[in-house]
Design a protein around this motif. Sequence first.
Motif, PDB file in Angstrom:
ATOM      1  N   GLU A  57       0.810  -1.204   0.000  1.00 55.55           N
ATOM      2  CA  GLU A  57       0.000   0.000   0.000  1.00 55.55           C
ATOM      3  C   GLU A  57       0.854   1.269   0.000  1.00 55.55           C
ATOM      4  OE1 GLU A  57      -2.615  -0.242   3.291  1.00 55.55           O
ATOM      5  OE2 GLU A  57      -3.799  -1.903   2.471  1.00 55.55           O
ATOM      6  N   GLN A  58       2.123   1.143   0.413  1.00 56.16           N
ATOM      7  CA  GLN A  58       2.969   2.330   0.524  1.00 56.16           C
ATOM      8  C   GLN A  58       3.662   2.694  -0.782  1.00 56.16           C
ATOM      9  OE1 GLN A  58       5.157   3.049   4.166  1.00 56.16           O
ATOM     10  NE2 GLN A  58       4.391   1.157   5.032  1.00 56.16           N
ATOM     11  N   CYS A  59       4.117   1.679  -1.528  1.00 60.70           N
ATOM     12  CA  CYS A  59       4.829   1.973  -2.789  1.00 60.70           C
ATOM     13  C   CYS A  59       4.183   1.313  -4.000  1.00 60.70           C
ATOM     14  CB  CYS A  59       6.296   1.548  -2.678  1.00 60.70           C
ATOM     15  SG  CYS A  59       6.553  -0.245  -2.580  1.00 60.70           S
ATOM     16  N   GLU A  60       3.092   0.563  -3.766  1.00 57.91           N
ATOM     17  CA  GLU A  60       2.308  -0.093  -4.817  1.00 57.91           C
ATOM     18  C   GLU A  60       3.058  -1.199  -5.561  1.00 57.91           C
ATOM     19  OE1 GLU A  60       0.604   2.807  -7.391  1.00 57.91           O
ATOM     20  OE2 GLU A  60      -0.682   3.634  -5.818  1.00 57.91           O
ATOM     21  N   LYS A  61       4.196  -1.624  -5.019  1.00 55.02           N
ATOM     22  CA  LYS A  61       4.903  -2.756  -5.603  1.00 55.02           C
ATOM     23  C   LYS A  61       4.138  -4.038  -5.302  1.00 55.02           C
ATOM     24  CE  LYS A  61       9.592  -4.574  -6.167  1.00 55.02           C
ATOM     25  NZ  LYS A  61      10.996  -4.502  -5.729  1.00 55.02           N
ATOM     26  N   LEU A 114       3.341 -14.384  -0.754  1.00 60.61           N
ATOM     27  CA  LEU A 114       3.052 -13.677   0.491  1.00 60.61           C
ATOM     28  C   LEU A 114       4.324 -13.444   1.303  1.00 60.61           C
ATOM     29  CD1 LEU A 114       0.988 -12.539   2.505  1.00 60.61           C
ATOM     30  CD2 LEU A 114       0.699 -14.854   3.403  1.00 60.61           C
ATOM     31  N   GLY A 115       5.221 -14.444   1.307  1.00 63.20           N
ATOM     32  CA  GLY A 115       6.478 -14.323   2.051  1.00 63.20           C
ATOM     33  C   GLY A 115       7.343 -13.185   1.540  1.00 63.20           C
ATOM     34  N   ASP A 116       7.413 -13.042   0.209  1.00 60.82           N
ATOM     35  CA  ASP A 116       8.183 -11.938  -0.386  1.00 60.82           C
ATOM     36  C   ASP A 116       7.561 -10.587  -0.032  1.00 60.82           C
ATOM     37  OD1 ASP A 116       9.866 -13.781  -1.511  1.00 60.82           O
ATOM     38  OD2 ASP A 116       8.881 -13.782  -3.468  1.00 60.82           O
ATOM     39  N   TYR A 117       6.242 -10.549  -0.012  1.00 61.75           N
ATOM     40  CA  TYR A 117       5.530  -9.316   0.330  1.00 61.75           C
ATOM     41  C   TYR A 117       5.826  -8.898   1.771  1.00 61.75           C
ATOM     42  CZ  TYR A 117       1.542  -6.568   2.002  1.00 61.75           C
ATOM     43  OH  TYR A 117       0.768  -5.621   2.608  1.00 61.75           O
ATOM     44  N   LYS A 118       5.772  -9.847   2.688  1.00 64.62           N
ATOM     45  CA  LYS A 118       6.011  -9.554   4.111  1.00 64.62           C
ATOM     46  C   LYS A 118       7.445  -9.089   4.347  1.00 64.62           C
ATOM     47  CE  LYS A 118       2.469 -12.524   6.131  1.00 64.62           C
ATOM     48  NZ  LYS A 118       2.201 -13.729   6.948  1.00 64.62           N
ATOM     49  N   ARG A 119       8.388  -9.709   3.654  1.00 61.73           N
ATOM     50  CA  ARG A 119       9.783  -9.276   3.786  1.00 61.73           C
ATOM     51  C   ARG A 119       9.967  -7.863   3.236  1.00 61.73           C
ATOM     52  NH1 ARG A 119      10.717 -14.832   2.911  1.00 61.73           N
ATOM     53  NH2 ARG A 119      10.690 -14.599   0.658  1.00 61.73           N
ATOM     54  N   HIS A 120       9.244  -7.554   2.143  1.00 59.83           N
ATOM     55  CA  HIS A 120       9.322  -6.224   1.551  1.00 59.83           C
ATOM     56  C   HIS A 120       8.831  -5.150   2.511  1.00 59.83           C
ATOM     57  CE1 HIS A 120       8.709  -2.874  -1.223  1.00 59.83           C
ATOM     58  NE2 HIS A 120       7.483  -2.798  -0.751  1.00 59.83           N
ATOM     59  N   LEU A 121       7.795  -5.452   3.275  1.00 61.96           N
ATOM     60  CA  LEU A 121       7.219  -4.463   4.194  1.00 61.96           C
ATOM     61  C   LEU A 121       8.246  -3.922   5.185  1.00 61.96           C
ATOM     62  CD1 LEU A 121       3.686  -5.922   5.057  1.00 61.96           C
ATOM     63  CD2 LEU A 121       4.237  -4.015   3.535  1.00 61.96           C
ATOM     64  N   ARG A 122       9.251  -4.738   5.494  1.00 54.52           N
ATOM     65  CA  ARG A 122      10.278  -4.310   6.457  1.00 54.52           C
ATOM     66  C   ARG A 122      11.094  -3.127   5.933  1.00 54.52           C
ATOM     67  NH1 ARG A 122      12.127 -10.478   7.369  1.00 54.52           N
ATOM     68  NH2 ARG A 122      10.378 -11.171   8.633  1.00 54.52           N
ATOM     69  N   ILE A 123      11.104  -2.928   4.619  1.00 55.20           N
ATOM     70  CA  ILE A 123      11.800  -1.773   4.042  1.00 55.20           C
ATOM     71  C   ILE A 123      11.136  -0.486   4.530  1.00 55.20           C
ATOM     72  CG2 ILE A 123      12.308  -0.524   1.896  1.00 55.20           C
ATOM     73  CD1 ILE A 123      12.453  -3.252   0.496  1.00 55.20           C
ATOM     74  N   HIS A 124       9.819  -0.513   4.620  1.00 51.00           N
ATOM     75  CA  HIS A 124       9.067   0.670   5.034  1.00 51.00           C
ATOM     76  C   HIS A 124       9.003   0.801   6.558  1.00 51.00           C
ATOM     77  CE1 HIS A 124       7.882   1.163   0.875  1.00 51.00           C
ATOM     78  NE2 HIS A 124       7.365  -0.061   0.850  1.00 51.00           N
ATOM     79  N   THR A 125       8.873  -0.311   7.248  1.00 50.50           N
ATOM     80  CA  THR A 125       8.764  -0.250   8.712  1.00 50.50           C
ATOM     81  C   THR A 125      10.126  -0.105   9.388  1.00 50.50           C
ATOM     82  OG1 THR A 125       8.909  -2.674   8.955  1.00 50.50           O
ATOM     83  CG2 THR A 125       6.717  -1.715   8.642  1.00 50.50           C
ATOM     84  N   GLY A 126      11.192  -0.484   8.644  1.00 50.82           N
ATOM     85  CA  GLY A 126      12.534  -0.432   9.231  1.00 50.82           C
ATOM     86  C   GLY A 126      12.810  -1.585  10.172  1.00 50.82           C
ATOM     87  N   GLU A 127      11.898  -2.537  10.195  1.00 53.61           N
ATOM     88  CA  GLU A 127      12.060  -3.691  11.100  1.00 53.61           C
ATOM     89  C   GLU A 127      13.249  -4.543  10.687  1.00 53.61           C
ATOM     90  OE1 GLU A 127       9.595  -7.675  12.579  1.00 53.61           O
ATOM     91  OE2 GLU A 127       8.938  -6.533  10.824  1.00 53.61           O
ATOM     92  N   LYS A 128      14.086  -4.878  11.656  1.00 53.59           N
ATOM     93  CA  LYS A 128      15.233  -5.762  11.443  1.00 53.59           C
ATOM     94  C   LYS A 128      15.240  -6.806  12.556  1.00 53.59           C
ATOM     95  CE  LYS A 128      18.117  -2.335   9.067  1.00 53.59           C
ATOM     96  NZ  LYS A 128      19.429  -1.649   9.035  1.00 53.59           N
ATOM     97  N   PRO A 129      14.482  -7.894  12.359  1.00 54.45           N
ATOM     98  CA  PRO A 129      14.252  -8.849  13.448  1.00 54.45           C
ATOM     99  C   PRO A 129      15.419  -9.786  13.753  1.00 54.45           C
ATOM    100  CG  PRO A 129      13.120  -9.582  11.473  1.00 54.45           C
ATOM    101  CD  PRO A 129      13.711  -8.241  11.166  1.00 54.45           C
ATOM    102  N   TYR A 130      16.420  -9.814  12.870  1.00 56.79           N
ATOM    103  CA  TYR A 130      17.524 -10.759  13.062  1.00 56.79           C
ATOM    104  C   TYR A 130      18.766 -10.002  13.533  1.00 56.79           C
ATOM    105  CZ  TYR A 130      14.226 -13.287  10.186  1.00 56.79           C
ATOM    106  OH  TYR A 130      13.070 -13.853   9.696  1.00 56.79           O
TER     107      TYR A 130
END
Length: 347
Positions: free
Chosen positions: A153-157, A162-178
Amino acid sequence: MDSLTLQRNYQCDQCGKSFSDSDVYKRHLRIHTGEKPHQCDHCKRAFGRLSSYKRHLRVHTGEKPFQCEQCGDSFTWLSSYKDHQRSHTGEKPYQCDQCGNSFTRLSSYKDHQRVHTGEKPYQCDQCEKAFSRLSDYKRHQLNHTGEKPHQCEQCEKSFCLLGDYKRHLRIHTGEKPYQCEQCGNSFTLLSSYKDHQRVHTGEKPYRCEQCGKSFSSLSYYKRHLRVHTGEKPYHCEQCGKSFRLLNVYKIHLRVHTGEKPYCCELCGKSFSCPNYYKTHLRIHTGEKPFRCEQCGKSFRVSSEYKTHLRVHTGEKPYWCSRCKRLFAWAKSLKVHRCVAVEEESFD
């Protein structure tokens, strides 16, 4: 009467297995009859066991009851949760007998075995391309359909999986879980985290058979192979030039677009390449990171440092095609040619 006497024994006529509980016995019979009484209302998939049916419902409800306490990731299945835990502990219980590589997941181990056997059991019906991994096969299928149901919803990519989509979201949220326990660096992707771990262990499991060079990352290894094959998969449509590396190709495109995204805050000068920008900053900071060990002289640019070394080594890579005289620097050769032309004009 003895309780053992009251206990009834249910024996399967087909395989001879015995059961003390009638419900367990009935469930077992479905293995032979193929009966699947529990059907999903969402996708019509049927299951022999009620417990399997309930677990399946999580696919539709999105329920993820198993959460990692270290990074917060949640999982639909207990098995996936247990596999994930090993990414933090570093445990790799599945080891390949042929090459010694170890894996955290049994499925990854089985996929790896096909590297040695060459087996590719998943074949595309449309183009007959075969794959060793089911995930690669499913991703390939979407190339034919063009379907990308997961849109950011943020960049329309959009993404196929689904897994690729969820990993992409971290670019916008800045989440780095590892997070690396040794140096504290954090990573968006698990694969990047695993590659980083090898910085500390020194492990380089990907070895080039042609030159013997080893790499810590599979992506680095694949890029290196292009040195030997000559492959340049990134082709510029405007000028026809091809490139071995994606980042070099992207920088080249700025020659045509005129884009210069790296701007110096001190003087306003802009650059198309991050390396040129970093080198430019040294004009303002005075930094000269390239130091000659023989005379102590320092240089701002790597090329200037390498040129300087010829003073000590005596190397003269430039030569005049007419008189065969050698020169250490290109500018010396140019001066020589100009002098020769002037002398000829007086003859």
